[in-house]
Design a protein around this motif. Structure first.
Motif, mmCIF file in Angstrom:
data_model
loop_
_atom_site.group_PDB
_atom_site.id
_atom_site.type_symbol
_atom_site.label_atom_id
_atom_site.label_comp_id
_atom_site.label_asym_id
_atom_site.label_seq_id
_atom_site.Cartn_x
_atom_site.Cartn_y
_atom_site.Cartn_z
ATOM 1 N N TRP A 1 -4.740 -6.728 -7.725
ATOM 2 C CA TRP A 1 -5.522 -5.877 -6.828
ATOM 3 C C TRP A 1 -6.554 -5.062 -7.603
ATOM 4 C CZ3 TRP A 1 -8.023 -3.427 -3.254
ATOM 5 C CH2 TRP A 1 -8.226 -2.056 -3.332
ATOM 6 N N GLN A 2 -6.148 -4.440 -8.680
ATOM 7 C CA GLN A 2 -7.058 -3.608 -9.467
ATOM 8 C C GLN A 2 -8.216 -4.420 -10.022
ATOM 9 O OE1 GLN A 2 -4.181 -1.952 -12.197
ATOM 10 N NE2 GLN A 2 -3.926 -0.083 -10.991
ATOM 11 N N CYS B 1 0.827 -1.210 0.000
ATOM 12 C CA CYS B 1 0.000 0.000 0.000
ATOM 13 C C CYS B 1 0.860 1.259 0.000
ATOM 14 C CB CYS B 1 -0.927 -0.002 1.217
ATOM 15 S SG CYS B 1 -2.223 -1.250 1.131
ATOM 16 N N VAL C 1 -2.422 2.619 -2.224
ATOM 17 C CA VAL C 1 -3.644 1.832 -2.068
ATOM 18 C C VAL C 1 -4.051 1.871 -0.602
ATOM 19 C CG1 VAL C 1 -4.620 -0.511 -2.190
ATOM 20 C CG2 VAL C 1 -3.108 0.313 -3.999
#
Length: 279
Positions: free
Chosen positions: A90-91, A58, A63
């Protein structure tokens, strides 16, 4: 004419195929109704290294930590071990959970935010000179018996030397002192409401630090000292069990003002984030 019909059929079949494929994909991102109130969710089994990896990821990719944890916890079916992260994955997962059920996904993200966003320190300060420390097991959900059987809703952090008033107890988060005083079961206790809405509960204290109800405090603030108070109607009752800190974490859900979640894995994550004190 026939060629036009064939082209139209191909187009219709293509659209149907795309929609069916999307439906199949999104069905794998289904979120059970009100999942955050389930035992599966509340066990919070996310191992320490996975949390460390998530925090680093992150920081490198801008993120939200709680959102990544929500996404991963759902995808891994509520047990996260040896997890590494990639931006592409993740996306894709974040997008699919949002498409599949935006409201339910938002609920999970908010729950994770209340639990994880404000964490700073392990709740017991470590001595810079003493060999004595603390130990704890994963006892969330175990049976307890005081005025009837009930479920243990936290983690008991045990004093190695079993001396009341020895170990300083500090706030894990920034927050507000929402509750302070005697409880029959919890003895002298403090309840801190963090900025993101989590309720952090510290029980069986021997005494309090320089705090009062309503105070805004910073993570690391002295709340009091580990003790053995509680299990008695009379204020000050002590000695009914070994010296320890009962540490609990609670979140607000659809049907509960305060629903407990398992602090054990969170404490493992915070083990190395302790304050060193002169005692």
């Amino acid at each position: 004419m026939k060629k036009g019909i064939y082209l139209l059929l191909i187009l219709v079949l293509s659209v149907i195929t795309v929609q069916l494929t999307n439906f199949i994909i999104l069905s794998t991102y289904d979120i059970p109704e009100n999942i955050i109130e389930s035992n599966r969710f509340r066990w919070m089994e996310i191992e320490k290294q996975s949390l460390i990896n998530a925090k680093q990821f992150c920081g490198s990719h801008d993120v939200e930590f709680s959102r990544l944890l929500a996404c991963t916890y759902l995808k891994e079916n509520y047990v996260v071990k040896k997890r590494k992260f990639s931006l592409k994955e993740w996306q894709e997962d974040n997008s699919n959970y949002t498409k599949a059920d935006k409201e339910a996904y938002s609920d999970v993200c908010r729950a994770m935010e209340a639990i994880f966003k404000d964490l700073e320190y392990f709740p017991v300060a470590k001595s810079g000179i003493s060999k004595y420390w603390v130990g704890y097991d994963n006892s969330f959900g175990a049976d307890r018996n005081y005025n009837g059987k009930y479920m243990h809703e936290g983690t008991d952090i045990m004093a190695e030397n079993n001396i009341s008033g020895y170990y300083p107890v500090v706030s894990v988060t920034d927050g507000v002192v929402e509750n302070l005083g005697w409880l029959e079961k919890g003895g002298y206790r403090v309840g801190i409401r963090s900025q993101s809405g989590g309720y952090f509960y510290y029980a069986h204290l021997s005494s309090y630090g320089n705090i009062k109800k309503g105070d805004k405090i910073k993570a690391g603030t002295l709340l009091g000292y580990m003790g053995d108070t509680g299990y008695g109607k009379q204020e000050g009752t002590s000695g009914n069990f070994d010296v320890h800190l009962h540490f609990g974490i609670y979140i607000k859900t659809k049907n509960y003002e305060e629903l407990s979640v398992n602090p054990y894995w969170i404490l493992k994550y915070l083990e190395d984030k302790f304050i060193v004190a002169d005692y």
